[in-house]
Design an enzyme around this catalytic site. Structure first.
Site, mmCIF file in Angstrom:
data_model
loop_
_atom_site.group_PDB
_atom_site.id
_atom_site.type_symbol
_atom_site.label_atom_id
_atom_site.label_comp_id
_atom_site.label_asym_id
_atom_site.label_seq_id
_atom_site.Cartn_x
_atom_site.Cartn_y
_atom_site.Cartn_z
ATOM 1 N N ARG A 257 0.832 -1.202 0.000
ATOM 2 C CA ARG A 257 0.000 0.000 0.000
ATOM 3 C C ARG A 257 0.861 1.244 0.000
ATOM 4 O O ARG A 257 1.825 1.332 0.743
ATOM 5 C CB ARG A 257 -0.917 -0.010 1.233
ATOM 6 C CG ARG A 257 -1.842 -1.221 1.204
ATOM 7 C CD ARG A 257 -2.861 -1.211 2.317
ATOM 8 N NE ARG A 257 -3.673 -2.415 2.191
ATOM 9 C CZ ARG A 257 -4.673 -2.739 3.004
ATOM 10 N NH1 ARG A 257 -4.981 -1.925 4.011
ATOM 11 N NH2 ARG A 257 -5.364 -3.839 2.802
ATOM 12 N N ARG A 272 1.500 1.273 10.441
ATOM 13 C CA ARG A 272 1.051 1.651 9.099
ATOM 14 C C ARG A 272 2.255 1.603 8.177
ATOM 15 O O ARG A 272 3.122 2.466 8.233
ATOM 16 C CB ARG A 272 0.450 3.060 9.126
ATOM 17 C CG ARG A 272 -0.229 3.476 7.831
ATOM 18 C CD ARG A 272 -0.828 4.870 7.940
ATOM 19 N NE ARG A 272 -1.893 4.950 8.934
ATOM 20 C CZ ARG A 272 -3.163 4.616 8.705
ATOM 21 N NH1 ARG A 272 -3.526 4.222 7.507
ATOM 22 N NH2 ARG A 272 -4.055 4.693 9.653
ATOM 23 N N GLU A 344 -7.741 -0.654 14.520
ATOM 24 C CA GLU A 344 -8.292 -1.712 13.669
ATOM 25 C C GLU A 344 -7.306 -2.868 13.441
ATOM 26 O O GLU A 344 -6.177 -2.655 13.019
ATOM 27 C CB GLU A 344 -8.666 -1.096 12.313
ATOM 28 C CG GLU A 344 -9.150 -2.117 11.313
ATOM 29 C CD GLU A 344 -9.329 -1.513 9.910
ATOM 30 O OE1 GLU A 344 -9.611 -0.301 9.806
ATOM 31 O OE2 GLU A 344 -9.169 -2.261 8.934
ATOM 32 N N SER A 347 -11.236 -6.348 9.494
ATOM 33 C CA SER A 347 -12.350 -5.686 8.866
ATOM 34 C C SER A 347 -13.079 -6.768 8.086
ATOM 35 O O SER A 347 -12.441 -7.635 7.509
ATOM 36 C CB SER A 347 -11.807 -4.611 7.929
ATOM 37 O OG SER A 347 -12.866 -3.911 7.342
ATOM 38 N N ARG A 384 0.099 -6.468 11.461
ATOM 39 C CA ARG A 384 -0.225 -5.429 12.438
ATOM 40 C C ARG A 384 -0.593 -6.005 13.804
ATOM 41 O O ARG A 384 -0.426 -5.343 14.827
ATOM 42 C CB ARG A 384 -1.374 -4.569 11.903
ATOM 43 C CG ARG A 384 -1.770 -3.458 12.835
ATOM 44 C CD ARG A 384 -2.976 -2.699 12.343
ATOM 45 N NE ARG A 384 -2.601 -1.491 11.610
ATOM 46 C CZ ARG A 384 -3.459 -0.518 11.317
ATOM 47 N NH1 ARG A 384 -4.723 -0.604 11.682
ATOM 48 N NH2 ARG A 384 -3.071 0.551 10.668
#
Length: 422
Positions: A257, A272, A344, A347, A384
């Site tokens: 990403r 991140r 988070e 999801s 993560r």
RNA sequence: GGAGACGUCGCAUAGUCCGGCCUAGUGCACCACCCUGCUAAGGUGGAGUCCCCAAUAGGGGACCGAGGGUUCAAAUCCCUCCGUCUCCA
């Protein structure tokens, strides 16, 4: 894309959905206009084409003497057909663009509002606090030599890192725990391609609102996927599936990403990053089974977090914060002690038939017709998670207790001890 | 990287050289009915996907790997791309 028939027959429902997403309602009328323009163009083209086909047959059967005159007539017909065809191509492109701007129809139970308007559906555990000063995952990682962020930056730039020693093993252990859990639930494991063609990226919707998030390799015109959802959704593209039993896949892949819009956010540590690993669940089910499947995915995720002995809450993401293909989305956020907030970890989205319609993934209904399937996706584990696991299970001396469920994957290791500086 | 062969409505194939009764034939598998009468066989019919019009019936268009082009007309000719296979490096 949404169901064009729904758009035509119940535009108000689509408008209400747009409204709740905070997206322009005017898009609906524009899409409607484009939709009827498209049909008009098709009807006109087909009328002319039919005429031309009949004429071409006449020419074929005609005698030598009759032919020249008929061919002249045919030329005139051909001009009209060509023009009509061009208008169809144009109208279809316009319709496509217009309908693509409409998000999936939001599930009625989804809370209204934006990012901060989520509803907490459940919490588990305490918001853990310590009777000593807790370290954040970066400091912990240094103590136990779980990752090397400085060298990651040296070699690849900011937001890259090395997982080292126990960090690398812990990530693998987590993935294997996740894998065993989904295997027990009947998911078929897959290692997926992480470079995909533009059509697939487009078809799965990641070149829309997320276009800036995606790495592109221009020399080969391939895109690096930010989640194996892309490859998992593309897996059955252009197929008619037998859905007597749902099809469930677990895709393992590295994810890339660009984090384009998040400069300055979460710059510390591995929260991140540009590259991480993920085990992703993906289900193909009949539309009427989609909600039950969504609950199932969520339950599986909760079980995973519980196995890792994490404190968390489950939130029902508000309409304005949904991705365009999701009708509803549940996030599970783990408590991060150093930040005193939930972040988070997973999801799960119910995309109903939105994703499958563009990818032409269908199944056969009772009546023998084909109809778009429902697709759902959800995180089983990602890199993560290490952040939450390390911080939650840290002990006063800087060691980290290993959750029971992970120990079998680490040779029985119960405690990760600090590594003395050399 | 170079040379070549191939890609047809589930599977297997015909058709492509030489454009037009290809409305894409045939075999296998499949579904319905008939006949037969029991480890079978035979007959008749049906059957792909997507879309448009009509909304019951039906009519029409598109699809021969994908996209363009030539032509009155393309599975068939030309170009580009994708994929599979073979040989060479």
């Amino acid at each position: 894309m949404i169901d064009p028939q729904l758009l035509r027959e119940q535009p108000d429902l689509v408008k209400a959905s747009q409204e709740r997403r905070g997206d322009p309602v005017s898009f609906v009328d524009e899409a409607l206009a484009a939709e009827s323009a498209r049909r008009a163009a098709i009807t006109e083209f087909e009328r002319l084409r039919s005429e031309q086909n009949a004429h071409a047959k006449l020419v074929g059967r005609a005698s030598k003497e009759e032919r020249p005159a008929l061919i002249e007539q045919g030329k005139a017909l051909a001009v009209g057909v060509k023009e009509a065809q061009a208008r169809v191509t144009e109208a279809e492109a316009a319709f496509d663009a217009a309908v693509s701007r409409l998000g999936n129809i939001v599930h009625p139970d989804v809370p209204a509002g934006g990012e901060e308007n989520f509803v907490t559906l459940a919490t588990h555990g305490t918001e853990r606090s310590f009777d000593f000063e807790p370290l954040d995952h970066v400091a912990l990682g240094e103590r136990i030599k779980a990752f090397d962020i400085a060298r990651g930056a040296k070699v690849a730039g900011t937001r890259f890192y090395y997982l080292t020693g126990i960090g690398m093993r812990l990530e693998l252990a987590l993935m294997l725990l996740g894998l065993d859990q989904v295997l027990a639930d009947g998911f078929t494991p897959l290692t997926t391609p992480t470079l995909v063609r533009p059509e697939i990226m487009q078809g799965t919707g990641f070149l829309g609102e997320h276009a800036a998030e995606v790495y592109h390799l221009p020399a080969d015109d391939l895109y690096l996927t930010g989640t194996s959802e892309v490859a998992l959704a593309g897996f059955h593209a252009d197929e008619i599936l037998d859905l007597d039993e749902p099809k469930r896949y677990a895709g393992w892949s590295t994810c890339y990403r660009r984090e384009a819009g998040s400069a300055g956010r979460d710059t510390r540590g591995i929260l991140r990053v540009h590259q991480f690993n993920k085990l992703e669940m993906f289900s193909y089910v009949k539309p009427e089974d989609a909600e039950a499947e969504h609950d199932r995915l969520r339950a599986l995720q909760e079980r995973m977090l519980q196995a890792c002995e994490l404190d968390y809450r489950v939130i029902d993401v508000a309409a304005g914060d949904l991705g365009s293909s999701a009708a509803r989305k549940f996030d599970i956020e783990a408590w991060i002690p150093s930040q005193q907030q939930y972040r988070e970890l997973t999801s799960t989205s119910n995309c109903t038939t939105f994703q499958s319609r563009r990818l032409a993934t269908r199944y056969r209904t009772e009546s023998g017709r084909t109809a778009p399937v429902a697709t759902l996706n959800g995180t089983a584990a990602t890199t993560r998670w290490l952040v939450a696991i390390l911080e939650t299970h840290q002990q006063p001396d800087g060691s980290v207790r290993v959750p029971e469920a992970l120990r079998p994957y680490l040779g029985g290791l119960a405690t990760i001890e600090p590594v003395e500086a050399a």
